[in-house]
Scaffold this active site. Structure first.
Site, PDB file in Angstrom:
ATOM      1  CG  HIS A 169      48.413  35.982  46.672  1.00  0.00           C
ATOM      2  ND1 HIS A 169      47.420  35.053  46.488  1.00  0.00           N
ATOM      3  CD2 HIS A 169      49.373  35.691  45.756  1.00  0.00           C
ATOM      4  CE1 HIS A 169      47.746  34.240  45.491  1.00  0.00           C
ATOM      5  NE2 HIS A 169      48.921  34.604  45.036  1.00  0.00           N
ATOM      6  CG  HIS A 229      47.817  39.097  43.915  1.00  0.00           C
ATOM      7  ND1 HIS A 229      47.856  39.840  42.756  1.00  0.00           N
ATOM      8  CD2 HIS A 229      48.888  39.491  44.636  1.00  0.00           C
ATOM      9  CE1 HIS A 229      48.904  40.636  42.767  1.00  0.00           C
ATOM     10  NE2 HIS A 229      49.537  40.460  43.899  1.00  0.00           N
ATOM     11  CG  ASP A 282      55.528  44.747  40.018  1.00  0.00           C
ATOM     12  OD1 ASP A 282      55.126  43.623  39.696  1.00  0.00           O
ATOM     13  OD2 ASP A 282      56.110  44.980  41.099  1.00  0.00           O
ATOM     14  CG  ASN A 339      56.160  45.035  45.792  1.00  0.00           C
ATOM     15  OD1 ASN A 339      56.637  44.616  44.742  1.00  0.00           O
ATOM     16  ND2 ASN A 339      54.963  44.651  46.227  1.00  0.00           N
ATOM     17  CG  HIS A 350      53.790  37.147  45.247  1.00  0.00           C
ATOM     18  ND1 HIS A 350      52.839  36.215  44.883  1.00  0.00           N
ATOM     19  CD2 HIS A 350      53.468  38.284  44.615  1.00  0.00           C
ATOM     20  CE1 HIS A 350      51.976  36.780  44.047  1.00  0.00           C
ATOM     21  NE2 HIS A 350      52.328  38.031  43.864  1.00  0.00           N
ATOM     22  CD  GLU A 404      40.609  45.813  19.129  1.00  0.00           C
ATOM     23  OE1 GLU A 404      40.605  46.016  17.906  1.00  0.00           O
ATOM     24  OE2 GLU A 404      41.660  45.840  19.834  1.00  0.00           O
ATOM     25  CG  PHE A 424      39.418  42.939  15.393  1.00  0.00           C
ATOM     26  CD1 PHE A 424      40.363  42.019  14.973  1.00  0.00           C
ATOM     27  CD2 PHE A 424      39.071  43.967  14.538  1.00  0.00           C
ATOM     28  CE1 PHE A 424      40.953  42.119  13.724  1.00  0.00           C
ATOM     29  CE2 PHE A 424      39.655  44.077  13.283  1.00  0.00           C
ATOM     30  CZ  PHE A 424      40.605  43.158  12.874  1.00  0.00           C
ATOM     31  CG  HIS A 435      40.548  41.125   9.098  1.00  0.00           C
ATOM     32  ND1 HIS A 435      41.902  40.901   9.134  1.00  0.00           N
ATOM     33  CD2 HIS A 435      40.376  42.452   9.323  1.00  0.00           C
ATOM     34  CE1 HIS A 435      42.530  42.051   9.343  1.00  0.00           C
ATOM     35  NE2 HIS A 435      41.626  42.997   9.478  1.00  0.00           N
TER      36      HIS A 435
END
Length: 694
Positions: free
Chosen positions: A39, A79, A173, A203, A279, A429, A457, A493
């Site tokens: 990369h 990466h 991004d 980029n 990339h 969380e 959760f 739950h």
């Protein structure tokens, strides 16, 4: 020597920063192309940012990567690892030799190893946290920033800033689209972490194509709305000093973290520049040759930075040694001026903590008699918290349910104090778990992070918990409401399958204690675990039938509660189910004279680590039935038991007691299912018949 089209004069007249940028890019070209890819596109686009940070801005010592008061750098877009590896080599980190760099992207055959992994890993010098899954590095950085803020508030005095480390996080991004990053960004703005800088490699390209295909938001406005300062750099490919100017501005800005939006070009200077093709993959020979010629390198040679470029970066080695020496001198003066404070500070740096083992061993569990394990757990945690200053963390907006007790004056927030250790994470969380990893990674043993929410959760937090386990970080996760006994909130739950994930997760110890005695044992293990996280799973229902449990046997994972020399079967359970199981064993004895052994198994992870002889003493291989009982889908029991009484569906919105009856996990239900199984066996070897879900 002059190469075609480039004069020695042009090379010599090139500004140092420009030469350094090309030195870094050319080394990244070689690392990327040596094994046919990697990369590299973003890495070469970020080269000017690398020069600004490593040469001009960050405080670090390549001769001692673990210097306590260094600035921390996190590559969230992991990466781009060769960007970090190349800079570590150029600036003189001893471990980062050229031979290590040559291992990047290789097959690692015949036992070959390298520290230049596909993504940065915390075990390697100069790597603060393991990154790769996008976005988590941003949350780790928030944890690192909280750690530095907390220690500075506790130990710094006017003229004696013994903690001044700042945190720089590189992001692309992709990270900024991940939920965990947005959770962490929101919390960092709320906490006003002005020692945190998020550097955006903007980029405008993703793996699949232009960023505009998938995202058109105004990221600057989004960051401002989240409570961040925002700075822009329009030329991030070449203008090192413009980047430095923004980074220095960030050092002076107070009251908010800083986001620097730096425009770059992915694969800059190559045939695929500005496209998704840059990339990953190798780079074209012509572009690489042109870049090398520009600074007087022979394009036929690789992995040979110019002497000028190498010397320019290697100056940081001596600079870093001088920085650490100056800090050590300050620390000596601090020790003379504030001896008690300095002693406490030194203790935190060493990772020392009070004798929590003795505290827990001496604790009288009878004071928690018949309490739900979530309540006894909360009271035990309160005692530990008051005793050990390295405890820190908090819960995900369920603190009353989690029974996590804290004082209003112990909140980590500028409106209270950065000395506080309790973090109000809100309903975040995933970020909570990943921020905890950053806290634990700041300096070994200085912080012992704790998180808390419902077990259900923790499915949101699972990627962060996994990264903590993979990184050998000793965090403690408190999971409450761990069964369908949670009740009227219903199956959304009520976890029935989530234990399987955590019991299967390598280097995570999942412990499900049945009563306060075993909760104490769980904490005895957790506070001494220096290289792995622990999850303590507790329930909300009262423990209505005390058993002869042992805190000291929790570390064995499973142990015999009731032995019988002529036993016809073994019943094993943990958590809330153990008490129903004990009653079922008594009923079987009274109804049909079935003699039962009873085993408590709070942690199959710990049991797996015991010698084979001990495991076979708990679960004999004699062909007699061994039956597990638990309110979960029984995926993890089959390697030890011959049959399981468990769940095969989701739960139901109803009271605790009615759910035990509904799903056949109350005492009559267990007895009925065991009888059916014994009828099915009809005297045959349970082992030979294979595992059965009954």
């Amino acid at each position: 020597m002059t190469f075609t089209g480039v004069s020695t004069k042009d090379v010599n007249n090139m500004p140092d920063d420009e030469h350094a940028v090309l030195t870094l890019r050319n080394l990244i070209f070689d690392i990327c192309n040596q094994n046919g890819g990697g990369h590299g596109g973003s890495a070469i686009g970020m080269a000017a940012i690398g020069v600004a940070l490593w040469k001009h801005i960050m405080r670090y010592n390549p001769s001692n990567p673990d210097w306590f008061d260094r600035d921390r750098f996190v590559l969230s877009n992991g990466h781009c690892a060769m960007f970090l590896y190349a800079l570590n080599y150029l600036t003189g980190f001893d471990a980062w030799t050229m031979n290590e760099l040559k291992g990047y992207g290789g097959g690692k055959e015949n036992g070959f190893t390298t520290i230049a992994h596909g993504h940065p890993e915390i075990e390697c010098p100069g790597i603060e946290v393991t990154t790769g899954p996008l976005g988590q590095g941003i949350a780790n950085s928030v944890g690192l920033a909280i750690a530095s803020k907390n220690l500075a508030a506790r130990f710094n005095r006017p003229g004696y800033e013994v903690v001044s480390s700042r945190v720089y996080c590189m992001t692309g991004d992709g990270c900024l689209m991940e939920g965990v990053a947005l959770e962490a960004i929101s919390l960092a703005g709320h906490l006003q972490l002005d020692n945190l800088v998020l550097v955006y490699d903007n980029n405008s390209v993703t793996c699949d194509g232009p960023l505009s295909w998938i995202n058109t938001e105004d990221i600057n406005q989004k960051m401002r709305a989240s409570g961040w300062h925002v700075l822009d750099v329009m030329d991030g490919c070449y203008n090192v000093q413009a980047i430095c100017s923004s980074l220095r501005d960030a050092q002076s800005l107070k009251g908010k973290p800083t986001f620097i939006n730096i425009r770059t070009v992915i694969g800059v200077g190559t045939s695929t520049a500005g496209t998704a093709k840059a990339h990953h993959g190798s780079f074209d020979v012509e572009s690489v040759a042109k870049s090398k010629l520009a600074i007087g390198q022979d394009p036929r040679e690789s992995h040979k930075p110019t002497a000028r470029g190498l010397n320019y970066f290697r100056e940081r080695k001596q600079h870093g040694e001088a920085l650490e020496k100056s800090w050590q001198h300050l620390l000596m003066k601090y020790t003379l001026e504030f001896p008690d404070l300095a002693s406490d500070f030194a203790s935190r740096l060493r990772g020392a903590k009070p004798d929590l083992g003795s505290l827990l061993q001496d604790l009288d569990s009878s004071q928690f008699s018949q309490m739900p394990t979530r309540e006894s757990n909360g009271l035990i945690l309160q005692k530990l918290w008051e005793t050990c200053p390295s405890f820190c963390g908090g819960g995900a907006d369920l603190i009353n349910s989690n029974k996590f007790v804290y004082s209003d004056t112990d909140v980590f927030h500028p409106s209270v104090s950065y000395q506080g250790r309790y973090i109000r994470y809100g309903i975040r969380e995933h970020a909570m778990a990943s921020i905890s990893n950053g806290l634990a990674a700041f300096n070994q043993g200085t912080f012992l992070p704790v998180t808390a929410t419902f077990l259900m959760f923790y499915i949101y937090a699972a990627p962060g918990v996994r990264m903590g386990a993979l990184s050998h970080l000793p965090t403690i996760h408190i999971a409450t409401h761990d069964s369908f006994a949670e009740g009227q909130n219903g199956p959304t739950h009520q976890p029935v399958e989530l234990d399987s994930l955590y019991r299967a997760m390598p280097n995570l110890t999942y412990i499900r204690p049945s009563d306060a005695e075993e909760v104490i044992g769980a904490w005895m293990w957790a506070v001494e675990s220096a290289s792995s996280p622990t999850m303590i799973s507790v329930g909300r229902d009262p423990v209505d039938q005390p058993a002869i449990t042992s805190r000291f046997n929790v570390s064995k994972g499973a142990y015999v509660l009731q032995e019988h020399p002529d036993a016809q079967l073994t019943l094993v359970s943990c958590g809330t189910s153990l008490h129903y199981t004990i009653r079922a064993a008594n009923e079987l004895s009274e109804q049909i004279s079935i003699r039962c052994r009873i085993v408590s198994a709070p942690s199959l992870d710990l049991f797996d680590q015991q010698p084979a002889k001990y495991r076979e003493s708990v679960f004999p291989l004699d062909g007699k039935p061994i039956i597990s009982v638990e309110e979960y889908v029984a995926t993890t029991w089959a390697r030890y038991v011959t049959a399981s009484v468990g769940m095969t569906s989701y739960g139901y919105s109803a009271s605790s007691l009615s759910n035990y009856e509904r799903f056949g996990l109350d005492t009559p239900g267990i007895v009925l299912r065991v009888k059916r199984y014994l009828t099915f066996l009809n005297g045959r070897s349970a082992r030979q018949m294979g595992w059965q879900s009954i």
